[in-house]
Design a protein around this motif. Structure first.
Motif, PDB file in Angstrom:
ATOM      1  N   LEU A   1       0.806  -1.217   0.000  1.00 19.04           N
ATOM      2  CA  LEU A   1       0.000   0.000   0.000  1.00 19.04           C
ATOM      3  C   LEU A   1       0.841   1.269   0.000  1.00 19.04           C
ATOM      4  O   LEU A   1       0.513   2.236  -0.699  1.00 19.04           O
ATOM      5  CB  LEU A   1      -0.930   0.014   1.219  1.00 19.04           C
ATOM      6  N   ILE A   2       1.905   1.303   0.781  1.00 18.22           N
ATOM      7  CA  ILE A   2       2.619   2.556   1.021  1.00 18.22           C
ATOM      8  C   ILE A   2       4.068   2.524   0.535  1.00 18.22           C
ATOM      9  O   ILE A   2       4.528   3.446  -0.140  1.00 18.22           O
ATOM     10  CB  ILE A   2       2.571   2.920   2.522  1.00 18.22           C
ATOM     11  N   ILE A   3       4.816   1.471   0.874  1.00 18.80           N
ATOM     12  CA  ILE A   3       6.233   1.437   0.538  1.00 18.80           C
ATOM     13  C   ILE A   3       6.454   1.307  -0.971  1.00 18.80           C
ATOM     14  O   ILE A   3       7.251   2.035  -1.572  1.00 18.80           O
ATOM     15  CB  ILE A   3       6.953   0.287   1.264  1.00 18.80           C
ATOM     16  N   HIS A   4       5.723   0.395  -1.579  1.00 16.66           N
ATOM     17  CA  HIS A   4       5.909   0.128  -3.007  1.00 16.66           C
ATOM     18  C   HIS A   4       5.750   1.362  -3.891  1.00 16.66           C
ATOM     19  O   HIS A   4       6.574   1.576  -4.807  1.00 16.66           O
ATOM     20  CB  HIS A   4       4.940  -0.973  -3.462  1.00 16.66           C
ATOM     21  N   PRO A   5       4.734   2.217  -3.699  1.00 17.63           N
ATOM     22  CA  PRO A   5       4.603   3.385  -4.572  1.00 17.63           C
ATOM     23  C   PRO A   5       5.817   4.313  -4.548  1.00 17.63           C
ATOM     24  O   PRO A   5       6.201   4.862  -5.591  1.00 17.63           O
ATOM     25  CB  PRO A   5       3.357   4.097  -4.023  1.00 17.63           C
ATOM     26  N   PHE A   6       6.441   4.485  -3.386  1.00 20.92           N
ATOM     27  CA  PHE A   6       7.615   5.356  -3.307  1.00 20.92           C
ATOM     28  C   PHE A   6       8.804   4.746  -4.052  1.00 20.92           C
ATOM     29  O   PHE A   6       9.513   5.438  -4.790  1.00 20.92           O
ATOM     30  CB  PHE A   6       7.988   5.615  -1.844  1.00 20.92           C
ATOM     31  N   ARG A   7       9.044   3.452  -3.872  1.00 24.99           N
ATOM     32  CA  ARG A   7      10.172   2.809  -4.540  1.00 24.99           C
ATOM     33  C   ARG A   7       9.934   2.748  -6.057  1.00 24.99           C
ATOM     34  O   ARG A   7      10.852   2.925  -6.856  1.00 24.99           O
ATOM     35  CB  ARG A   7      10.386   1.390  -3.987  1.00 24.99           C
ATOM     36  N   GLU A   8       8.695   2.489  -6.417  1.00 27.95           N
ATOM     37  CA  GLU A   8       8.327   2.438  -7.822  1.00 27.95           C
ATOM     38  C   GLU A   8       8.561   3.792  -8.489  1.00 27.95           C
ATOM     39  O   GLU A   8       9.001   3.878  -9.642  1.00 27.95           O
ATOM     40  CB  GLU A   8       6.855   2.031  -7.925  1.00 27.95           C
ATOM     41  N   HIS A   9       8.279   4.853  -7.732  1.00 32.22           N
ATOM     42  CA  HIS A   9       8.423   6.197  -8.280  1.00 32.22           C
ATOM     43  C   HIS A   9       9.873   6.520  -8.617  1.00 32.22           C
ATOM     44  O   HIS A   9      10.150   7.260  -9.569  1.00 32.22           O
ATOM     45  CB  HIS A   9       7.873   7.214  -7.267  1.00 32.22           C
ATOM     46  N   HIS A  10      10.816   5.977  -7.875  1.00 31.22           N
ATOM     47  CA  HIS A  10      12.223   6.210  -8.183  1.00 31.22           C
ATOM     48  C   HIS A  10      12.622   5.500  -9.474  1.00 31.22           C
ATOM     49  O   HIS A  10      13.428   6.019 -10.245  1.00 31.22           O
ATOM     50  CB  HIS A  10      13.107   5.724  -7.037  1.00 31.22           C
ATOM     51  N   ARG A  11      12.062   4.334  -9.691  1.00 28.27           N
ATOM     52  CA  ARG A  11      12.386   3.591 -10.914  1.00 28.27           C
ATOM     53  C   ARG A  11      11.785   4.252 -12.148  1.00 28.27           C
ATOM     54  O   ARG A  11      12.382   4.244 -13.220  1.00 28.27           O
ATOM     55  CB  ARG A  11      11.890   2.144 -10.791  1.00 28.27           C
ATOM     56  N   ASP A  12      10.585   4.793 -11.984  1.00 27.67           N
ATOM     57  CA  ASP A  12       9.890   5.419 -13.120  1.00 27.67           C
ATOM     58  C   ASP A  12       9.112   6.629 -12.603  1.00 27.67           C
ATOM     59  O   ASP A  12       7.934   6.527 -12.265  1.00 27.67           O
ATOM     60  CB  ASP A  12       8.945   4.403 -13.766  1.00 27.67           C
ATOM     61  N   PRO A  13       9.753   7.809 -12.539  1.00 21.91           N
ATOM     62  CA  PRO A  13       9.082   8.998 -11.987  1.00 21.91           C
ATOM     63  C   PRO A  13       7.808   9.392 -12.722  1.00 21.91           C
ATOM     64  O   PRO A  13       6.930  10.020 -12.135  1.00 21.91           O
ATOM     65  CB  PRO A  13      10.158  10.092 -12.120  1.00 21.91           C
ATOM     66  N   MET A  14       7.701   9.042 -13.992  1.00 19.54           N
ATOM     67  CA  MET A  14       6.531   9.445 -14.767  1.00 19.54           C
ATOM     68  C   MET A  14       5.358   8.484 -14.622  1.00 19.54           C
ATOM     69  O   MET A  14       4.253   8.779 -15.085  1.00 19.54           O
ATOM     70  CB  MET A  14       6.905   9.553 -16.253  1.00 19.54           C
ATOM     71  N   LEU A  15       5.575   7.344 -13.983  1.00 21.49           N
ATOM     72  CA  LEU A  15       4.506   6.353 -13.887  1.00 21.49           C
ATOM     73  C   LEU A  15       3.295   6.904 -13.149  1.00 21.49           C
ATOM     74  O   LEU A  15       2.151   6.626 -13.519  1.00 21.49           O
ATOM     75  CB  LEU A  15       5.025   5.093 -13.194  1.00 21.49           C
ATOM     76  N   MET A  16       3.527   7.703 -12.097  1.00 22.59           N
ATOM     77  CA  MET A  16       2.399   8.202 -11.315  1.00 22.59           C
ATOM     78  C   MET A  16       1.476   9.096 -12.142  1.00 22.59           C
ATOM     79  O   MET A  16       0.300   9.239 -11.817  1.00 22.59           O
ATOM     80  CB  MET A  16       2.890   8.960 -10.079  1.00 22.59           C
ATOM     81  N   THR A  17       1.984   9.679 -13.212  1.00 20.52           N
ATOM     82  CA  THR A  17       1.141  10.547 -14.047  1.00 20.52           C
ATOM     83  C   THR A  17       0.145   9.740 -14.864  1.00 20.52           C
ATOM     84  O   THR A  17      -0.755  10.314 -15.477  1.00 20.52           O
ATOM     85  CB  THR A  17       2.007  11.400 -14.988  1.00 20.52           C
ATOM     86  N   ARG A  18       0.317   8.421 -14.865  1.00 21.87           N
ATOM     87  CA  ARG A  18      -0.632   7.547 -15.562  1.00 21.87           C
ATOM     88  C   ARG A  18      -1.612   6.880 -14.600  1.00 21.87           C
ATOM     89  O   ARG A  18      -2.396   6.016 -15.005  1.00 21.87           O
ATOM     90  CB  ARG A  18       0.135   6.481 -16.369  1.00 21.87           C
ATOM     91  N   HIS A  19      -1.541   7.279 -13.312  1.00 20.77           N
ATOM     92  CA  HIS A  19      -2.466   6.752 -12.315  1.00 20.77           C
ATOM     93  C   HIS A  19      -3.725   7.607 -12.254  1.00 20.77           C
ATOM     94  O   HIS A  19      -3.690   8.807 -12.557  1.00 20.77           O
ATOM     95  CB  HIS A  19      -1.805   6.731 -10.936  1.00 20.77           C
TER      96      HIS A  19
END
Length: 225
Positions: A81-99
């Motif tokens: 729920l919480i940890i994965h989104p932050f780590r994922e964001h470092h790998r692909d900063p633009m991914l959150m813009t597709r959420h």
């Protein structure tokens, strides 16, 4: 493309959190407005807004720093729920813009709902004087700013953003791409505050993150793997 889509239970929890937060916010707003019975109470509440905004920026940094620095993505419940989104964001900063809106803001509401419920409950015992109005005003500003934090972060990475958002970013009223770029330098070890970024110079220049790390380490919480 995201290769690890969210399970339905995560979407359901985040959507429910948004609803609960909206209901609790409405109850708190009614109490806040009814408690502002005089001009001095209004002035007290307004004067507290910068305090709440700074507190929200600091809180966003503390949560961001913790999720970047401690626990693993496979930690039960919190990891996904919480940890994965932050780590994922470092790998692909633009991914959150597709959420979508729920995925961007649901986790914030999940964390804020118990805080809001506690604050609303405790606030009923403060009375109706200027001090109570000041505390209510600071708490309201904190809640609004924290709720907006992930959306502000979303806009930082978006190629297109509303005009008023660009206006606020240029004046550093909210986090700007220029302020946030420091966090995405190799190591991701600075500029954790992502509401306005105003607290980053304080936290970074005085190495307060190192102090926080020593405090958390004494609790035996495992570092990020």
């Amino acid at each position: 493309m995201e290769t690890n889509p969210r399970p339905f239970w995560m979407t359901a929890i985040q959507a429910l959190s948004l609803v609960v937060f909206a209901v609790l916010s409405a109850l708190f707003l009614v109490d806040l407005v009814t408690g502002l019975r005089s001009p001095i109470n209004w002035l007290s509440a307004i004067a507290a807004i910068p305090i709440g905004y700074l507190a929200a920026d600091l809180a966003s940094g503390l949560v961001h720093w913790f999720c970047d620095s401690f626990l693993a993505v496979d930690t039960p419940l919190l990891g996904r729920l919480i940890i994965h989104p932050f780590r994922e964001h470092h790998r692909d900063p633009m991914l959150m813009t597709r959420h979508d809106f729920i995925e961007v803001n649901g986790n914030v509401c999940l964390a804020l709902a118990p805080v809001l419920a506690t604050g609303w409950w405790l606030g009923n015992d403060l009375g109706g004087g200027p001090l109570a109005s000041f505390l209510h005003g600071a708490f309201a500003a904190f809640l609004v700013a924290i709720f907006a934090t992930n959306q502000i972060h979303f806009w930082v990475h978006s190629e297109q953003r509303p005009r008023f958002v660009g206006w606020l970013q240029k004046r550093d009223c909210i986090l700007s791409p220029r302020r946030h770029a420091k966090h995405h330098q190799p190591g991701h070890g600075a500029a954790y505050c992502i509401t306005s970024g105003w607290m980053n110079p304080v936290m970074d220049s005085r190495r307060l993150w190192d102090v926080c790390e020593r405090v958390v380490a004494t609790l035996g919480i495992p570092r990020a793997g």
